[in-house]
Structures are given as structure tokens and as C-alpha cells.
Design a protein around this motif. Structure first.
Motif, PDB file in Angstrom:
ATOM      1  N   ARG A  45       0.847  -1.186   0.000  1.00 10.58           N
ATOM      2  CA  ARG A  45       0.000   0.000   0.000  1.00 10.58           C
ATOM      3  C   ARG A  45       0.890   1.245   0.000  1.00 10.58           C
ATOM      4  NH1 ARG A  45      -5.222  -1.471   1.782  1.00 10.58           N
ATOM      5  NH2 ARG A  45      -5.522  -3.599   1.017  1.00 10.58           N
ATOM      6  N   SER A  46       0.300   2.328  -0.407  1.00  5.90           N
ATOM      7  CA  SER A  46       1.060   3.572  -0.420  1.00  5.90           C
ATOM      8  C   SER A  46       1.242   4.094   0.994  1.00  5.90           C
ATOM      9  CB  SER A  46       0.338   4.610  -1.278  1.00  5.90           C
ATOM     10  OG  SER A  46      -0.879   4.987  -0.656  1.00  5.90           O
ATOM     11  N   ALA A  47       2.264   4.879   1.173  1.00  5.10           N
ATOM     12  CA  ALA A  47       2.522   5.451   2.495  1.00  5.10           C
ATOM     13  C   ALA A  47       1.388   6.342   2.938  1.00  5.10           C
ATOM     14  CB  ALA A  47       3.845   6.231   2.458  1.00  5.10           C
ATOM     15  N   ALA A  48       0.744   6.995   1.955  1.00  6.86           N
ATOM     16  CA  ALA A  48      -0.362   7.881   2.321  1.00  6.86           C
ATOM     17  C   ALA A  48      -1.505   7.125   2.956  1.00  6.86           C
ATOM     18  CB  ALA A  48      -0.837   8.628   1.069  1.00  6.86           C
ATOM     19  N   GLU A  49      -1.723   5.901   2.531  1.00  6.07           N
ATOM     20  CA  GLU A  49      -2.829   5.125   3.092  1.00  6.07           C
ATOM     21  C   GLU A  49      -2.526   4.702   4.517  1.00  6.07           C
ATOM     22  OE1 GLU A  49      -5.766   1.458   1.772  1.00  6.07           O
ATOM     23  OE2 GLU A  49      -4.249   2.267   0.398  1.00  6.07           O
ATOM     24  N   PHE A  50      -1.265   4.412   4.818  1.00  3.15           N
ATOM     25  CA  PHE A  50      -0.894   4.084   6.190  1.00  3.15           C
ATOM     26  C   PHE A  50      -1.135   5.281   7.109  1.00  3.15           C
ATOM     27  CE2 PHE A  50       1.403   0.765   4.011  1.00  3.15           C
ATOM     28  CZ  PHE A  50       1.307  -0.313   4.872  1.00  3.15           C
ATOM     29  N   GLU A  51      -0.931   6.483   6.588  1.00  3.81           N
ATOM     30  CA  GLU A  51      -1.035   7.684   7.398  1.00  3.81           C
ATOM     31  C   GLU A  51      -2.457   8.256   7.427  1.00  3.81           C
ATOM     32  OE1 GLU A  51       1.801  10.304   5.740  1.00  3.81           O
ATOM     33  OE2 GLU A  51       3.553   9.118   6.375  1.00  3.81           O
ATOM     34  N   SER A  52      -3.350   7.649   6.639  1.00  2.00           N
ATOM     35  CA  SER A  52      -4.709   8.170   6.564  1.00  2.00           C
ATOM     36  C   SER A  52      -5.483   7.841   7.830  1.00  2.00           C
ATOM     37  CB  SER A  52      -5.426   7.588   5.342  1.00  2.00           C
ATOM     38  OG  SER A  52      -5.592   6.185   5.507  1.00  2.00           O
ATOM     39  N   GLN A  53      -6.664   8.407   7.932  1.00  2.00           N
ATOM     40  CA  GLN A  53      -7.497   8.195   9.102  1.00  2.00           C
ATOM     41  C   GLN A  53      -7.982   6.747   9.179  1.00  2.00           C
ATOM     42  OE1 GLN A  53      -7.977  10.406  11.456  1.00  2.00           O
ATOM     43  NE2 GLN A  53      -9.285   9.060  12.699  1.00  2.00           N
ATOM     44  N   GLU A  54      -8.233   6.135   8.009  1.00  2.00           N
ATOM     45  CA  GLU A  54      -8.723   4.756   8.011  1.00  2.00           C
ATOM     46  C   GLU A  54      -7.613   3.749   8.262  1.00  2.00           C
ATOM     47  OE1 GLU A  54      -9.218   6.898   5.620  1.00  2.00           O
ATOM     48  OE2 GLU A  54     -11.340   7.437   5.891  1.00  2.00           O
ATOM     49  N   GLY A  55      -6.418   4.038   7.814  1.00  2.00           N
ATOM     50  CA  GLY A  55      -5.330   3.087   7.944  1.00  2.00           C
ATOM     51  C   GLY A  55      -5.421   1.990   6.902  1.00  2.00           C
ATOM     52  N   VAL A  56      -4.660   0.926   7.107  1.00  2.00           N
ATOM     53  CA  VAL A  56      -4.592  -0.198   6.169  1.00  2.00           C
ATOM     54  C   VAL A  56      -5.274  -1.405   6.796  1.00  2.00           C
ATOM     55  CG1 VAL A  56      -3.068  -1.784   4.943  1.00  2.00           C
ATOM     56  CG2 VAL A  56      -2.480   0.641   5.105  1.00  2.00           C
ATOM     57  N   THR A  57      -6.193  -2.001   6.069  1.00  2.00           N
ATOM     58  CA  THR A  57      -6.873  -3.217   6.537  1.00  2.00           C
ATOM     59  C   THR A  57      -5.920  -4.399   6.412  1.00  2.00           C
ATOM     60  OG1 THR A  57      -9.006  -2.346   5.843  1.00  2.00           O
ATOM     61  CG2 THR A  57      -8.857  -4.713   6.238  1.00  2.00           C
ATOM     62  N   LEU A  58      -5.681  -5.096   7.505  1.00  2.00           N
ATOM     63  CA  LEU A  58      -4.694  -6.184   7.493  1.00  2.00           C
ATOM     64  C   LEU A  58      -5.240  -7.472   6.889  1.00  2.00           C
ATOM     65  CD1 LEU A  58      -2.891  -5.854  10.957  1.00  2.00           C
ATOM     66  CD2 LEU A  58      -2.098  -5.132   8.709  1.00  2.00           C
ATOM     67  N   PHE A  59      -6.500  -7.768   7.121  1.00  2.00           N
ATOM     68  CA  PHE A  59      -7.049  -9.062   6.685  1.00  2.00           C
ATOM     69  C   PHE A  59      -8.302  -8.835   5.843  1.00  2.00           C
ATOM     70  CE2 PHE A  59      -5.412  -9.387  11.092  1.00  2.00           C
ATOM     71  CZ  PHE A  59      -4.248 -10.094  10.824  1.00  2.00           C
ATOM     72  N   PRO A  60      -8.161  -8.202   4.675  1.00  2.00           N
ATOM     73  CA  PRO A  60      -9.362  -7.864   3.900  1.00  2.00           C
ATOM     74  C   PRO A  60     -10.082  -9.079   3.330  1.00  2.00           C
ATOM     75  CG  PRO A  60      -7.379  -7.396   2.638  1.00  2.00           C
ATOM     76  CD  PRO A  60      -6.920  -7.753   4.011  1.00  2.00           C
ATOM     77  N   GLU A  61      -9.381 -10.137   3.046  1.00  2.00           N
ATOM     78  CA  GLU A  61     -10.003 -11.316   2.441  1.00  2.00           C
ATOM     79  C   GLU A  61      -9.760 -12.559   3.302  1.00  2.00           C
ATOM     80  OE1 GLU A  61      -8.989 -11.834  -1.634  1.00  2.00           O
ATOM     81  OE2 GLU A  61      -9.178  -9.705  -2.120  1.00  2.00           O
ATOM     82  N   LEU A  62      -9.760 -12.370   4.599  1.00  2.00           N
ATOM     83  CA  LEU A  62      -9.516 -13.490   5.506  1.00  2.00           C
ATOM     84  C   LEU A  62     -10.653 -14.495   5.420  1.00  2.00           C
ATOM     85  CD1 LEU A  62      -7.825 -14.733   7.847  1.00  2.00           C
ATOM     86  CD2 LEU A  62      -9.331 -13.471   9.404  1.00  2.00           C
ATOM     87  N   ARG A  63     -10.277 -15.755   5.424  1.00  2.00           N
ATOM     88  CA  ARG A  63     -11.255 -16.859   5.398  1.00  2.00           C
ATOM     89  C   ARG A  63     -10.910 -17.831   6.512  1.00  2.00           C
ATOM     90  NH1 ARG A  63     -15.343 -19.428   5.275  1.00  2.00           N
ATOM     91  NH2 ARG A  63     -16.099 -20.809   3.634  1.00  2.00           N
ATOM     92  N   ILE A  64     -11.893 -18.152   7.362  1.00  2.00           N
ATOM     93  CA  ILE A  64     -11.706 -19.105   8.455  1.00  2.00           C
ATOM     94  C   ILE A  64     -12.520 -20.350   8.148  1.00  2.00           C
ATOM     95  CG2 ILE A  64     -11.874 -19.501  10.925  1.00  2.00           C
ATOM     96  CD1 ILE A  64     -11.807 -16.512  11.361  1.00  2.00           C
TER      97      ILE A  64
END
Length: 964
Positions: free
Chosen positions: A643-662
């Protein structure tokens, strides 16, 4: 001498003359042949030679002498025996002349004889001579003689038993003269070979013997307890020593002497997890030996003390169990399982032998300090203390379970829960701010449970001036309550400890506990209700009975609180038996604790005089709970992206497990179903192996922990966040530290999956950050089943400043070069950043579109010109050469954006590309059908595809002037 010689000569002359006269006389057949009147013969079956007594010889007086001293006499035909004739129906014999002149003959069998079909044969025989002359005229016959022939037997058959098997029943403790008789027969015809001369027991080391007549008896007294049934193999021999073709099986059942007891049940009862209720004694009945019974009372006990904390219960954390049972919030778990967020129990020995049922052991030298701030209980408001405890008699000293005392300077106990001489004591000192009045300070309960070395559940509802104690769901009143003054006011902080009490003045622990503790909780602000207390204590396994309607009124059934024992009373034996037959075992856990649960039935029987007239011994057995299929919890998803650095610094941040399957699966081994599969497998491998089948199952999770791999989180510029509203919606809790965060609570895998999708990583200073790695682990039943370690690596993309004139081709070299290197470094990453894609790749896309559009336009223009020049002459060749055209693309150069593979994977980038392409409408109008077909998979290019397809139908190629 001379006289004697003359005399001899004269005699010889006379003899010769007599013989010559006799020969002449024999030419006339005057006499009948003569044979004996009776003959006796013997022949062996399967043979044809008959031995006759006397021998078969026919004599005829017409026959001359054959020899006269040294003179040879030539015999004539008259007087010879030409044959023998047998009279009778279906006589299997024939008579043959061996020597006609002497009349000697024999009798022989036409076919092989069978003694078993006919032992003797009787018929008549007659001899006849050869008659007179060449034609045998005047043939004479002898009288008829009787012939008796006996067929001798050979031992060709073996003995055969009359029955396929024999059964008998004997009573233990008795010797019999004869228990039963076995009998075999032999199909041979003779007495010698058809008689059974001997019987033999083939089975070794059995207390039985058999005589020559087939009678079996026991050689010692039999015991039902030693052997219920004997199986003997018996064989037989005929007098020719032929053994029986097949031995016979003899079953001798030993019946016990009538003793009142429970009969007809298996001692081992296997329970397969997930099968619901299992009947324990479906064929059980009570044998009373016909005694007149007035009442029966039986106590059935299921021993589960060795399982978990007294029986099989869910092994979730105590906090989760409180929530499952309906307890409100505000519960603090003081003995949690060790984790990154709760590590004060790490040093305590645990009992891990009961499938992750978290039990802590205190040996009299160990204690732990609870971190400050964990408990903020005010004695003014009601609160609840609950704990599982197993404690023996111990020493005559105070043994502290929970203690809150001065941290320094003094040794005052503000409140504590301890055991002393089999008494449970709660100490509560008043707050110094209150009026100095005597108030209840110590509550004493004398309990056998506190010293019986068994697990018990204790709940204390504290609402001064009263304290209610529940032990295993039953209420107990204190036998002693003492009063005391409030503590003196001081500014000394307090220390909460478990397993001992902290002496602040001496800076050491004292009053150590010896035993086991689990599930120690303090709940502030509200008392625990009886429903929650019963839920916490209730076992997940126990006895159950579904009474048939016809016996419901005839018997009385009572259960204990946790259904580990029940009492059945009644006076009808048949109804009593039916109740026992409907008694069942039930374990409602999805993954029960495997192992043995012993069963014991204690019975009391009474007669008319209300005294115990019959003694029924205890019946014992056990339930074997089989090992459940262990689930395999698998975590999967995107494990590497940028991800871009801007997304890490954004208010939302970076989703770590967007497609996690259990997903959770169990593996079963099943045998091959068809013979064909087994045959095919046997061709390749003689060993038939079991097939492995994987099945997906659904169950709950109780913990998911996200930890950072590498350096710990720096709270000043980075952190993990999760949507707290979603957590509360699913009744989940979250705790975090510089190592990561832990989500706890019993919930479905789908809900955990939904919450984990919302975990975000934020970093406010990404200048020196290139990547961050995290690990996710989920578990069920307090760590009994643990998932795989799912590791995620997030890369930070540091991008250059956006280009102002994207359509200027002069900027292209400076733009493409750094992006090309970035794509090499990020190979294998899944780039899902939309922000940097909207800035960088758009210029490259426009450049490519311009170049390709111009090239296509020139090609189309040239083709139209060629077509106009040769349309009249090459119309017949257009269709033939249209399929033979090959492109010469050696001079064609297409520059491709290296980030385009990542852009195509995300719809946000595709939408931005559509907007940019729509702005450059002039170039897009010239897109060929070939380009349109190559972009069919892109949603944003659908309008262009349709336009290109329409152009393709209108174009006709004229390649007559092209040179290949």
C-alpha cells in the motif's frame, strides 16, 4: 523172474486195449455233466475275483482219461465242458470255463460291487457239455447248483456326526455323570468298518471327558465366574481307524446358581461424540431368584470426578462462560490463561491433562500478584466472587485464596477469602471513611466440600450486611459471623494477590494455599442470580431417562443437581427393568473430553417383612467416550500486499485481513465402498488402504490474537485498531498491548471473520518504514484447538510527486524508469492501492493509447487506398487470402506500464482509467476490433468493445499489394 516179466507185459497190453475201447465208447454222449449242489463264494467290493468253496469243476463220465502212464490218448469232443450258465435276475456275475477238458471254471463280477448296496448275492448255476459231433448235438446239462456269494467290505467311508452341533447347559458347582451324548455313524456295510470304536475331544485343556459311546461329562466342578460357555471340538473314529470327515462343535453353557443380580448388560459402553443420547442398559434385568419382592431401590452413579472440574464442561475462559450463561458485564477474570495481554499467571503450574481446561496448581510455596487496576471493587456496592476449588484436609493454618492487603508498611488485610480447618471464611473490613461502628467483618462456613479433595464451585454474593454462599448451586448459610471496627484511614496502596497474602510490613507472602484453583472471578456492581450460578455449575454430560408412559406411575426417579446420579424406586420388577433399560448417557459438547466414566449400580431389595431379604451385589461398568474428530482450523487470505505510504497515514489506515477466510475441517478415514475399487487398488498395491475424507464443520471460536512480528509496536506513531461497535454487537472484547491485540469471546467463525476484516494498521511516520509483518492465530475451547499461524506482510510504497502534464510524451522516460524498478521489487505482492495508481499509471496509459491509435489509423488508411485501387480486379481473391494474412510486427513497438497487472485487479483503478479514457475520446474512436477483443475481460472497456465489433463487420481487407 521170467514169470513175473511175462505177467507185467500182459497187463500193459490189456490196459492199452481197454483205453482204446473206452475211447471208442466216449464218442457217444451218454452222460450229463456233474457239479456240486452248493457253492459259497467271497468277493471284495471294488474287485471282480470270487473265491468259491468248493472250486467250480464240472465232471462228465463221457470224458476219457487223458493220460495212461506213458501213452498219449487223443480225446474226442464228447465229454468236454463247454460252459456254465447262471440263472437269476440282474445277477452281476458271470461263470467262465477255464479248461473244457477238465471242466474247471471260475465265477467273476461283471462290474465293481458295492457292499453298501448289497452284501450278499444268491443265484443258481448249471454246467453243460459240448455234445456230439462237430455241431454239438445232443448237448447235456447238469443239475442246477445254488451259489451264495458274500461281498466283503472295504473301509471307504469315514464317520459322520448325526447333528451339526450339540448344545447343553449345566449348573455351576456340580459334577455330572453325563452331560450330553454325541453320536456318529459310518456308511460302511461291514460290522468292523461301520462301528464307531472311539470318540475324542480335540480341544485341549478343558474340564471334560468323553467315553467310547459318546457321553460327555465334566471332570471338575464348573464356575460361571470363570467361564460362561465352553466350546469343544469332538471327533470320532470307526473300528478301521478312519477319523470323522468333519469334527463337531459342542457348546456347554454354564448357568450360575441362582444369585440375585443385575444381568444382561455390557460392562464397556462406547460413546461416540455427537451421537446424542446413548442407552446404557437396553437389555438389563434384575434376577431375584423368584423371591417375593415388595420394593426395589437402586442408585445409579456416574463417576466423572476425574474429568475436568468434576465433569465434562465447556473449557472456555471463565469470562466467556459467564457471558454464555447470561451474566452482565463488569466481570474481571483473575486467573486467565497466560497471554500477551494477561501474563501474571505465566509462572503458575497448570494442569493440561484435561483438554485445555485451565487449572492452576498451588503447592504451598507459590502465589501471584494481580496487576494494579485490574479490580476496582468498592465494598460499598454489591459484588460477587466465584471460584472453582479443589482442596484437601491440609494443615491447621490459614490458606489464602484471594487477598487484598497493604502494599507497604503494614500487614492489614482489607478483604480476603481463605480456608481454615475445613471452613471457608470471607474477611471484609469496613472502609475507613465510614462511622466507627461494629459491623459484620468475618463470615464462616463449615463445609465438608472444602476438604474432600474434589472440585466444587463457590459463589459468594456480597451485599453487606449479608453474604450468600452457593456451593455447587446449593445455598449455605454462615454458621458464624463476627463483627469488627473499620480500618484506620491511611494512604497506603493495596496489593491484590492469589494463593497467599502479601505482608506489606515484612515484604513477603504468607498463608500459602495448597490445592487447585480455576475460574477466579470478581464481578462488581451486581450480584449473580441463581440461574447464572446453576448454568456455570451444570455439567455438559450426565445421566438421563425417558420414562415410558406405562411405567411412569409405577416408579419414582430422582436426579442429583448435576445429573451424575439418580435414584429409582418401585415395587414392580418389570416396570423397574424398563426404567433401567431406558437409562441413557448424554454428552452435549461438540468436542467432549475422551476417557472412561465409571458406572455403579447399588441396589436394595425388600420383602414383605420390610427387611432386606435378598442381597443384590453392586453392578459395575464404564462408559468409554471416544476421541472426537479433532478440527483443523485454517486461516487463509492475502498474505502479502503493498500500500502507499499515504494510506498508512490516513485516518482509516490499512486493513490487514481484507479477504480473511476461516475454515474448520475434520478428517475421517473410510474404507473402500466397492469391490471394484479394491480390485483396482490390489492391482497396483496388494495392501488395501483406507480413503481419507475431509469434511467442513462449523463451531465457535473463543480467541483470536494478532501479534506483530519483529519490533514491538511504538504507540507514539503506530497502532492496531478495530471497530468497537462491531465488537460490542457480537459480544466480543478486545485487549491490546505493544505486542498486538487479542479478541476474546465465544462466537461463530463467521462473526470472528467479520470482525477480523475490520482490523486496521495505522502508522503516522512512514518515512523509514518499508514493511511490517503480523501474525494471526485463532483458537477454540481455551486453546484446545489452535489454527495455523497466518502471517501477513505489508509493504509501504513510497511514490514520487505526481506528474502535472500527463499527456506530454516528453515526460515519459523519467516516469517509466522508476516505476519499472518498483515493479521488480514488488514482484509477488498483491497491490491493492487505489491512490497511487490514480496518479502514476494514468500517463503511461494515455501514451500507449495515443501510439497505438495512431498506428491503427495509418494501417486503416493504407488499406482503404489499396482497396480503392484494386477493387475491380481482386474481388475474387479477397476471401481466399483473408485467412492467410500474417502480421509483420517486427517494427511494431508497444510500451506497457509495469504497474498495469496490479491495476487490473482492482475495480477502483479501472473506474479511474475509464474516466481518463473517456476524456481522450478522439484517440479511442480509432480502436480496432482486435484491441476490443483483447479487452473483453475489463468492465470499463465494454462500450469500446461494442464499437470495435461494429467496425470489424464494416472493414474488408485488400491485401493484393502486400508483400510477405
Amino acid at each position: 523172474m521170467r514169470f513175473r516179466g511175462n505177467t507185467q507185459f500182459a497187463s500193459a497190453v490189456g490196459l492199452v486195449l481197454g483205453l482204446l475201447c473206452a475211447v471208442e465208447a466216449a464218442k457217444v454222449n451218454k452222460h450229463k455233466p456233474w457239479i456240486e449242489t452248493t457253492y459259497h463264494g467271497i468277493v471284495t467290493e471294488n474287485d471282480d475275483k470270487v473265491l468259491l468253496d468248493p472250486p467250480l469243476i464240472a465232471l462228465d463220465k463221457d470224458a476219457p482219461l487223458r493220460y495212461a502212464e506213458s501213452f498219449e490218448v487223443t480225446l474226442t469232443k464228447e465229454g468236454e465242458i463247454c460252459g456254465f450258465r447262471i440263472h437269476g435276475q440282474n445277477v452281476p456275475f458271470e461263470a467262465v470255463v477255464l479248461d473244457k477238458s477238465t471242466g474247471e471254471g471260475v465265477i467273476r463280477a461283471k462290474d465293481k460291487l458295492d457292499c453298501e448296496l448289497q452284501k450278499e448275492h444268491t443265484f443258481t448255476i448249471q454246467a453243460y457239455d459240448c455234445g456230439e459231433g462237430p455241431d454239438g448235438a445232443n448237448m447235456k446239462k447238469s443239475h442246477k447248483a445254488t451259489v451264495h456269494i458274500q461281498v466283503n467290505d472295504i473301509n471307504e467311508y469315514s464317520p459322520v456326526f448325526k447333528e451339526k452341533s450339540y448344545k447343553a447347559t449345566v449348573i455351576e458347582g456340580k459334577k455330572y455323570d453325563s452331560i450330553l451324548k454325541v453320536e456318529a455313524v459310518d456308511a460302511d456295510c461291514s460290522f468292523q468298518f461301520s462301528q464307531i470304536c472311539n470318540y475324542e475331544i480335540v480341544t485341549p485343556d478343558v474340564p471334560f471327558t468323553i467315553d467310547k459311546d459318546g457321553f460327555i461329562k465334566n471332570t471338575e466342578k464348573l464356575s460361571y465366574g470363570k467361564e460362561h460357555m465352553y466350546k469343544l471340538t469332538v471327533t470320532a473314529y470307526d473300528c478301521g481307524k478312519n477319523r470323522a470327515s468333519e469334527d463337531v462343535l459342542v457348546k456347554i453353557s454354564v448357568k450360575p446358581t441362582c444369585k440375585p443380580s443385575w444381568q444382561g448388560f455390557n460392562k464397556r459402553i462406547e460413546y461416540e461424540p455427537g451421537t446424542g443420547s446413548l442407552a446404557l442398559f437396553p437389555s438389563m434385568h434384575l434376577e431375584t431368584c423368584d423371591e417375593p419382592i415388595t420394593s426395589i431401590r437402586a442408585n445409579i452413579e456416574l463417576e466423572t470426578n476425574h474429568i475436568g472440574k468434576g465433569c465434562d464442561r465447556d473449557t472456555y475462559s471463565e469470562k466467556s462462560l459467564h457471558k454464555l450463561c447470561g451474566a452482565s458485564s463488569g466481570t474481571v477474570e483473575l486467573l486467565p490463561a497466560p497471554s500477551s495481554s494477561a501474563n501474571w499467571t505465566v509462572g503458575l503450574p497448570t494442569d493440561n491433562g484435561h483438554d485445555s481446561d485451565q487449572v492452576f496448581e498451588f503447592n504451598g510455596t507459590q502465589a501471584i500478584k494481580v496487576p494494579d487496576g485490574m479490580v476496582s471493587t468498592s465494598l460499598k456496592e454489591p459484588f460477587t466472587i466465584s471460584v472453582w476449588m479443589r482442596h484437601g484436609p491440609g494443615a491447621h493454618e490459614k490458606e489464602t485464596i484471594l487477598c487484598n492487603s497493604d502494599k507497604t508498611e503494614m500487614n492489614r488485610h482489607h478483604y480476603s477469602l481463605y480456608v481454615h480447618n475445613c471452613r471457608l471464611i470471607l474477611l471484609l473490613r469496613q472502609d475507613p471513611s465510614e462511622a466507627e461502628n461494629y459491623k459484620p467483618a468475618e463470615f464462616h462456613w463449615k463445609l465438608d466440600q472444602a476438604c474432600d479433595k474434589e472440585w466444587h464451585h463457590y459463589v459468594l454474593n456480597v451485599e453487606l450486611p449479608t453474604v450468600s454462599l452457593f456451593v455447587d448451586g446449593t445455598t449455605f448459610e454462615p454458621f458464624l459471623v463476627t463483627e469488627d471496627y473499620p480500618l484506620h484511614s491511611s494512604k497506603i496502596e493495596t496489593q491484590l494477590t492469589i494463593g497467599a497474602c502479601w505482608q506489606g510490613g515484612n515484604a513477603r507472602m504468607a498463608q500459602f494455599f495448597r490445592g487447585n484453583l480455576a475460574g477466579l472471578m470478581i464481578r462488581s456492581g451486581k450480584l449473580e442470580n441463581k440461574k447464572v450460578i446453576d448454568c456455570l455449575y451444570t455439567c455438559k454430560e450426565g445421566l438421563d431417562v425417558q420414562l415410558p408412559e406405562e411405567v411412569a406411575s409405577a416408579v419414582k426417579v430422582e436426579f442429583n443437581p448435576n445429573q451424575s446420579s439418580l435414584t429409582v424406586e418401585g415395587d414392580d420388577i418389570d416396570a423397574f427393568d424398563k426404567v433401567m433399560q431406558h437409562l441413557s448417557y448424554l454428552n452435549s459438547r461438540q468436542f467432549p473430553t475422551p476417557g472412561i466414566r465409571h458406572l455403579r449400580i447399588s441396589t436394595t431389595v425388600k420383602c414383605f417383612n420390610e427387611e432386606s431379604c435378598v442381597t443384590v451385589p453392586d453392578a459395575e461398568g464404564y462408559v468409554m467416550v471416544l476421541q472426537p474428530e479433532e478440527p483443523k482450523i485454517s486461516l487463509s487470505g492475502i498474505d502479502h500486499f503493498a500500500r502507499s505510504a499515504a494510506e498508512f497515514e490516513s485516518q482509516e489506515g490499512v486493513t490487514l485481513f481484507p479477504e480473511l477466510r476461516i475454515v474448520s475441517t475434520i478428517t475421517r478415514e473410510v474404507e473402500a465402498d466397492t469391490e471394484s475399487e479394491a480390485t483396482e487398488g490390489a492391482d497396483d498395491d496388494p495392501t488395501v488402504q483406507e480413503a481419507v475424507v475431509s469434511e467442513e464443520i462449523m463451531h465457535n471460536l473463543d480467541t483470536c490474537e494478532v501479534t506483530v512480528v519483529g519490533d514491538e509496536l511504538d504507540g507514539e506513531h503506530e497502532g492496531l485498531e478495530v471497530d468497537m461497535s462491531q465488537l460490542q454487537q457480537h459480544s466480543l472484547e478486545m485487549s491490546s498491548s505493544n505486542l498486538g491485540l487479542v479478541i476474546t469471546g465465544v462466537n461463530t467463525m463467521a462473526n470472528y471473520e467479520q470482525v477480523l476484516h475490520l482490523i486496521r494498521y495505522k502508522n503516522w511516520h512512514t518515512e523509514a518504514l518499508f514493511d511490517r509483518k503480523f501474525k494471526l492465530v485463532c483458537s477454540e475451547l481455551n486453546g484446545r484447538y489452535i489454527s495455523n499461524d497466518f502471517k501477513v506482510e505489508v509493504n509501504v510504497i513510497h511514490t514520487a510527486n505526481p506528474v502535472e502534464h500527463a499527456n506530454n510524451a516528453m515526460v515519459q522516460p523519467n516516469f517509466i524508469n522508476p516505476v519499472h524498478h518498483a515493479s521488480v521489487d514488488l514482484s509477488g505482492h498483491n497491490l491493492v492501492n487505489a491512490h497511487q495508481a490514480s496518479v502514476v499509471p494514468s500517463a503511461a496509459t494515455i501514451v500507449i493509447v495515443v501510439c497505438v491509435s495512431f498506428l491503427v489509423f495509418m494501417i486503416i488508411l493504407g488499406v482503404f487506398r489499396i482497396r480503392a485501387a484494386h477493387q475491380s480486379t481482386m474481388s475474387d481473391q479477397e476471401n481466399g487470402k483473408e485467412n492467410e494474412m500474417d502480421w509483420d510486427d517486427s517494427a511494431l513497438t508497444i510500451t506497457v506500464n509495469p504497474m498495469e497487472t496490479y491495476e487490473d485487479q482492482h475495480s477502483s483503478e479501472e473506474e479511474e482509467e475509464e474516466e481518463e479514457e473517456s476524456e481522450d475520446g478522439e484517440e479511442e474512436d480509432d480502436i480496432t476490433s482486435a484491441e476490443s477483443e483483447s479487452s473483453e475481460d475489463e468492465e470499463g472497456a465494454e462500450p469500446e468493445d461494442k464499437q470495435g465489433a461494429s467496425r470489424q463487420q464494416q472493414l474488408e481487407w485488400d491485401d493484393s499489394t502486400l508483400t510477405y
